[in-house]
Enzyme design. Structure first.
Site, short mmCIF file in Angstrom:
data_model
loop_
_atom_site.label_atom_id
_atom_site.label_comp_id
_atom_site.label_asym_id
_atom_site.label_seq_id
_atom_site.Cartn_x
_atom_site.Cartn_y
_atom_site.Cartn_z
N SER A 79 0.84 -1.19 0.00
CA SER A 79 0.00 0.00 0.00
C SER A 79 0.89 1.25 0.00
CB SER A 79 -0.95 -0.03 1.20
OG SER A 79 -1.95 0.94 1.08
N ASP A 130 -8.59 -6.72 -4.97
CA ASP A 130 -8.33 -5.35 -4.50
C ASP A 130 -9.10 -4.34 -5.37
OD1 ASP A 130 -7.27 -2.94 -3.58
OD2 ASP A 130 -5.21 -3.69 -3.51
N HIS A 139 -8.00 -5.17 -0.57
CA HIS A 139 -6.69 -4.54 -0.37
C HIS A 139 -5.99 -5.02 0.89
CE1 HIS A 139 -3.57 -1.55 -0.79
NE2 HIS A 139 -3.87 -1.01 0.39
#
Length: 397
Positions: free
Chosen positions: A162, A349, A378
């Protein structure tokens, strides 16, 4: 509030055991690197830029066995607190072979310089006056810490998911030829309009809390309702429709047993008990959707560990992410990366879709793509530890 949390936890036991939280209890302990007169991309100079960090394992005599792990939006430098399953002898972050370091990002409230830090010039907390920082600013500070304080001559691998993946990507460009390899998980080459929109919506939740006060936040009475709602919005984007539906469905939490004085909802976090009478909804107007209670609980829990101004500043930092900026565009920047790179994408995701990881792998000369299979969206990069671990271990061998 304690009783309310206990009741919700009991009611949601089956659901929350499967729909895990990505973070547990976090703290800001660790060592600190201090850079003096650190110039940001904006031109603003921080008289003192602090980077809080933690290390695990030992540096070898050649000083070339360092792994740098970069944390995501609300993480900290205590890697063992949120990715501990991957850390230790024989694990993905093998402390019998590597020294592993994780540093807190600029703008955070976990020890590095940020809105909650004291401005050495004024002697007061920065607050909203803390300057705009970029992903590159954070990486440059961490690179200084790695080379000047830890004394590494080479970085074996930089790993992050991320926002941590954004940092890892910048390490391969700003840190060449220091960086030998990288693992980039669940991010793209730049923050897209989709991702900026989701971040902006979270910031608007905070801005619309009257206690935001145009950024002049009273630390004793912060915009808790806005921050709680921002966290709830984020939690939805981190997961998937299938994961929510399979764990919560249309089930409700019966609150009629809970004392009314204990069931409190911030006006910005929840509209209170669900009053819909349509469809097959419960006839008891005091009942609340199970998913609504879960999100409300997550929003409340977040208030114990994060600061609203820091949240605004860090989401703005994420929006600066663009490897192509001042490098001739995204493709040219990616083609300039000479390190070996493993790109991991999560097939479910919706926040950073798999197409973005494909773009990275296709344009980085030594890039390879592997897919993590998950229903968790995610957050799969933190929750699917077995798959992530096996991919990293195979790449580092």
């Amino acid at each position: 509030q304690t009783y309310f949390h206990h009741r919700v936890t009991q009611k949601l036991k089956m659901s929350t055991s499967a729909l895990q939280d990505e973070y547990g209890k976090l703290d800001c302990t660790g060592d600190t690197y201090i850079a003096t007169n650190f110039k940001l991309e904006s031109g603003v100079v921080l008289k003192e830029a602090h980077a809080r960090y933690n290390t695990f394992g030992s540096l070898n005599s050649d000083r070339n066995n360092l792994i740098v792990v970069c944390h995501a939006l609300t993480g900290n430098s205590k890697l063992d607190q949120w990715w501990g399953q991957l850390l230790g002898p024989g694990k993905a972050f093998d402390t019998s072979k590597y020294m592993v370091v994780c540093a807190n990002i600029l703008g955070s409230c976990y020890g590095s310089s940020g809105p909650m830090s004291i401005n050495p010039t004024t002697g007061k907390i920065y607050g909203f006056d803390f300057p705009q920082v970029t992903i590159r600013d954070t990486v440059r500070l961490h690179m200084e810490m790695v080379t000047q304080q830890i004394g590494a001559k080479q970085v074996a691998c930089v790993i992050g998911g991320s926002m941590g993946g954004m940092q890892a990507l910048e390490w391969t460009l700003l840190g060449a030829p220091l960086v030998q390899s990288a693992v980039i998980i669940g991010c793209g080459a730049r923050h897209s309009a989709w991702q900026i929109a989701i971040s902006s919506t979270q910031r608007q939740a905070i801005f619309n809390d009257p206690k935001w006060n145009a950024g002049h936040v009273d630390p004793r009475d912060p915009p808790a309702a806005g921050l709680s709602l921002a966290r709830q919005i984020a939690m939805i984007s981190y997961r998937t429709a299938d994961s929510f539906d399979s764990k919560f469905g249309r089930d409700k939490v019966v609150k009629k047993d809970v004392p009314a004085t204990e069931v409190t909802h911030s006006s910005a976090c929840s509209s209170g008990p669900n009053n819909s009478k349509g469809g097959d909804a419960s006839s008891d107007e005091d009942d609340e959707w199970q998913v609504q209670s879960y999100l409300d609980y997550q929003g409340r829990k977040f208030l114990d560990r994060f600061d609203a101004v820091s949240y605004v500043k860090i989401t703005e930092q994420m929006d600066t992410h663009d490897v192509g900026r001042d490098r001739g565009g995204v493709v040219a920047a990616l083609q300039a990366i000479h390190s070996r790179v493993l790109v991991l994408g999560i097939d479910s995701d919706i926040l950073y879709p798999l197409s973005e990881q494909r773009q990275l792998a296709e344009n980085i000369p030594q890039g390879i793509l592997k897919v993590v299979h998950s229903v968790n969206g995610h957050d799969g990069f933190l929750l699917e530890t077995n798959q992530v671990s096996e991919h990293i271990k195979a790449f580092l061998q």
